[in-house]
Enzyme design. Structure first.
Site, mmCIF file in Angstrom:
data_model
loop_
_atom_site.group_PDB
_atom_site.id
_atom_site.type_symbol
_atom_site.label_atom_id
_atom_site.label_comp_id
_atom_site.label_asym_id
_atom_site.label_seq_id
_atom_site.Cartn_x
_atom_site.Cartn_y
_atom_site.Cartn_z
ATOM 1 N N ARG A 148 18.060 -48.247 -14.415
ATOM 2 C CA ARG A 148 17.946 -47.394 -15.593
ATOM 3 C C ARG A 148 17.865 -48.204 -16.886
ATOM 4 N NH1 ARG A 148 20.373 -42.481 -13.217
ATOM 5 N NH2 ARG A 148 20.372 -40.809 -14.730
ATOM 6 N N ARG B 161 27.435 -29.188 -12.594
ATOM 7 C CA ARG B 161 27.943 -30.522 -12.901
ATOM 8 C C ARG B 161 28.491 -30.549 -14.329
ATOM 9 N NH1 ARG B 161 23.349 -34.843 -11.135
ATOM 10 N NH2 ARG B 161 23.951 -35.672 -13.170
ATOM 11 N N LYS C 211 13.992 -36.061 -9.004
ATOM 12 C CA LYS C 211 14.141 -37.278 -8.199
ATOM 13 C C LYS C 211 15.001 -37.023 -6.965
ATOM 14 C CE LYS C 211 16.072 -39.557 -11.601
ATOM 15 N NZ LYS C 211 16.133 -38.463 -12.597
ATOM 16 N N ARG D 31 20.776 -26.040 -12.888
ATOM 17 C CA ARG D 31 21.090 -26.759 -11.649
ATOM 18 C C ARG D 31 22.493 -26.396 -11.159
ATOM 19 N NH1 ARG D 31 20.092 -33.120 -11.264
ATOM 20 N NH2 ARG D 31 21.443 -33.207 -13.102
ATOM 21 N N ARG E 152 21.728 -37.125 -22.726
ATOM 22 C CA ARG E 152 21.164 -37.880 -21.596
ATOM 23 C C ARG E 152 19.669 -38.090 -21.767
ATOM 24 N NH1 ARG E 152 22.916 -34.014 -17.243
ATOM 25 N NH2 ARG E 152 21.907 -35.359 -15.716
HETATM 26 P P1 ADP Z 1 16.996 -35.334 -10.850
HETATM 27 O O1 ADP Z 1 17.578 -35.933 -9.602
HETATM 28 O O2 ADP Z 1 15.731 -36.011 -11.284
HETATM 29 O O3 ADP Z 1 17.987 -35.228 -11.959
HETATM 30 P P2 ADP Z 1 16.973 -32.813 -9.331
HETATM 31 O O4 ADP Z 1 16.207 -33.105 -8.094
HETATM 32 O O5 ADP Z 1 18.446 -32.689 -9.222
HETATM 33 O O6 ADP Z 1 16.550 -33.839 -10.484
HETATM 34 O O7 ADP Z 1 16.375 -31.452 -9.943
HETATM 35 C C1 ADP Z 1 16.935 -30.862 -11.121
HETATM 36 C C2 ADP Z 1 16.985 -29.330 -10.950
HETATM 37 O O8 ADP Z 1 15.643 -28.819 -10.911
HETATM 38 C C3 ADP Z 1 17.628 -28.857 -9.646
HETATM 39 O O9 ADP Z 1 18.318 -27.656 -9.907
HETATM 40 C C4 ADP Z 1 16.449 -28.641 -8.693
HETATM 41 O O10 ADP Z 1 16.724 -27.609 -7.753
HETATM 42 C C5 ADP Z 1 15.348 -28.210 -9.646
HETATM 43 N N1 ADP Z 1 14.006 -28.713 -9.279
HETATM 44 C C6 ADP Z 1 13.684 -29.892 -8.709
HETATM 45 N N2 ADP Z 1 12.346 -30.027 -8.569
HETATM 46 C C7 ADP Z 1 11.807 -28.896 -9.096
HETATM 47 C C8 ADP Z 1 10.451 -28.426 -9.253
HETATM 48 N N3 ADP Z 1 9.400 -29.160 -8.871
HETATM 49 N N4 ADP Z 1 10.267 -27.213 -9.831
HETATM 50 C C9 ADP Z 1 11.343 -26.488 -10.240
HETATM 51 N N5 ADP Z 1 12.626 -26.871 -10.118
HETATM 52 C C10 ADP Z 1 12.868 -28.061 -9.553
HETATM 53 P P1 ADP Z 2 20.308 -37.371 -13.387
HETATM 54 O O1 ADP Z 2 19.249 -37.811 -12.436
HETATM 55 O O2 ADP Z 2 20.483 -35.909 -13.462
HETATM 56 O O3 ADP Z 2 20.230 -38.029 -14.718
HETATM 57 P P2 ADP Z 2 22.243 -39.055 -12.000
HETATM 58 O O4 ADP Z 2 22.992 -38.366 -10.937
HETATM 59 O O5 ADP Z 2 21.181 -40.015 -11.636
HETATM 60 O O6 ADP Z 2 21.710 -37.894 -12.913
HETATM 61 O O7 ADP Z 2 23.240 -39.800 -12.959
HETATM 62 C C1 ADP Z 2 24.392 -39.169 -13.495
HETATM 63 C C2 ADP Z 2 25.134 -40.151 -14.407
HETATM 64 O O8 ADP Z 2 25.594 -41.261 -13.629
HETATM 65 C C3 ADP Z 2 24.302 -40.772 -15.503
HETATM 66 O O9 ADP Z 2 24.225 -39.947 -16.658
HETATM 67 C C4 ADP Z 2 25.083 -42.065 -15.767
HETATM 68 O O10 ADP Z 2 26.253 -41.816 -16.513
HETATM 69 C C5 ADP Z 2 25.499 -42.467 -14.364
HETATM 70 N N1 ADP Z 2 24.479 -43.328 -13.732
HETATM 71 C C6 ADP Z 2 23.749 -43.049 -12.621
HETATM 72 N N2 ADP Z 2 22.908 -44.065 -12.318
HETATM 73 C C7 ADP Z 2 23.119 -45.022 -13.271
HETATM 74 C C8 ADP Z 2 22.558 -46.298 -13.532
HETATM 75 N N3 ADP Z 2 21.586 -46.817 -12.764
HETATM 76 N N4 ADP Z 2 23.024 -46.977 -14.603
HETATM 77 C C9 ADP Z 2 23.983 -46.481 -15.388
HETATM 78 N N5 ADP Z 2 24.547 -45.282 -15.214
HETATM 79 C C10 ADP Z 2 24.133 -44.550 -14.168
#
Ligand code: ADP
Ligand code: ADP
Ligand code: ADP
Length: 213
Positions: free
Chosen positions: A88, A160, A13, A127, A171
């Site tokens: 969420r 992270r 995302k 990541r 998660r």
């Molecule tokens: P999210 O915001 O949904 O948690 P991220 O965009 O941070 O996901 O992506 C999670 C990890 O996977 C990061 O280390 C990113 O560089 C990698 N990543 C994102 N998209 C892809 C993809 N299409 N193929 C492989 N790795 C990816």
């Molecule tokens: P990822 O896409 O890798 O799950 P985010 O950066 O979106 O991670 O979120 C990291 C953390 O921040 C979540 O695990 C949660 O604790 C908090 N968080 C983010 N967005 C929300 C939301 N909309 N509602 C509740 N908690 C949130």
């Protein structure tokens, strides 16, 4: 365009938001980024959110909803926005619905990125993020030019606190229980578009652009 990016942690995302927000010139609003920024600045909000984030739990709805409502009232959101990682829970989605209708606007679409659990775990544990600017990398799939150093700002890359294997499992469970019901919520509203997030970054981006066109 007023777009929501949905999908489990690691689905891509944040990566796709960065690209699309630049191309469409609309703000990328990531609630996770907002919490991490507050944590870096040691605000009360950051310290409160940390208690939940470190355990892999969701921050309480009232806190997140207040932040997003404030952000959506800022003038740059008038031309559209990408909401990444919000809503969420069903309660957050309902609050967003009322906020948007107060603003006399509505969602364009909800993009649901679908990725297998094995791939999510590989992505999250590999990541790395820039401590200074928050840019995202991956040790294998998207390595920086120089190991441990951000391509964009030269800052140090770190893992992270919540990307450890144990917290990742938690998660993913929380996603299934609390967030997955939103798939039905937005399907019923006729705005959900599911995309195969398993492909490589550029292929997913092409599919995404086709979907929001
Ligand atoms: P999210 O915001 O949904 O948690 P991220 O965009 O941070 O996901 O992506 C999670 C990890 O996977 C990061 O280390 C990113 O560089 C990698 N990543 C994102 N998209 C892809 C993809 N299409 N193929 C492989 N790795 C990816
Ligand atoms: P990822 O896409 O890798 O799950 P985010 O950066 O979106 O991670 O979120 C990291 C953390 O921040 C979540 O695990 C949660 O604790 C908090 N968080 C983010 N967005 C929300 C939301 N909309 N509602 C509740 N908690 C949130
Ligand atoms: P409390 O129950 O401790 O008053 P709140 O749910 O009101 O907690 O918020 C927790 C913290 O987040 C507080 O320090 C509050 O100042 C901060 N906070 C709440 N909403 C916002 C916002 N929109 N932007 C920045 N900080 C916020």
């Amino acid at each position: 365009m007023r777009i929501i990016f949905m999908g489990p942690p690691g689905a891509g995302k944040g990566t796709q938001s960065e690209k699309l927000s630049k191309e469409l010139d609309i703000p990328h609003i990531s609630t996770g980024d907002i919490f991490r920024k507050n944590l870096r600045e040691k605000t009360a909000l950051g310290l409160k959110a940390k208690q939940y984030m470190d355990k892999g739990l969701l921050v309480p709805d009232d806190i997140v909803v207040a932040i997003v409502k404030d952000r959506l009232r800022e003038p740059d959101c008038r031309k559209g926005f990408i909401l990444d990682g919000f809503p969420r829970t069903v309660a957050q989605a309902q609050s967003l619905d009322s906020a948007l209708s107060e603003m006399e606007t509505e969602l364009t679409c909800v993009i649901n990125f679908k990725v297998s659990k094995e791939e999510l775990i590989a992505r999250l544990t590999g990541r790395r993020v820039c401590k200074a600017c928050g840019a995202t990398f991956h040790v294998k799939y998207n390595p920086p030019k120089q190991q441990g150093i951000c391509d964009l700002c030269g800052g140090p890359l770190i893992q992270r606190d919540d990307d450890t294997e144990e917290t990742v499992e938690k998660r993913l469970d929380v996603y299934k229980k609390e967030t997955e019901p939103l798939i039905e919520y937005y399907t019923d509203k006729g705005v959900l578009i599911t995309i195969d997030g398993e492909k490589d970054v550029d292929e997913v981006y092409e599919d995404l652009k086709g979907a929001v066109r």
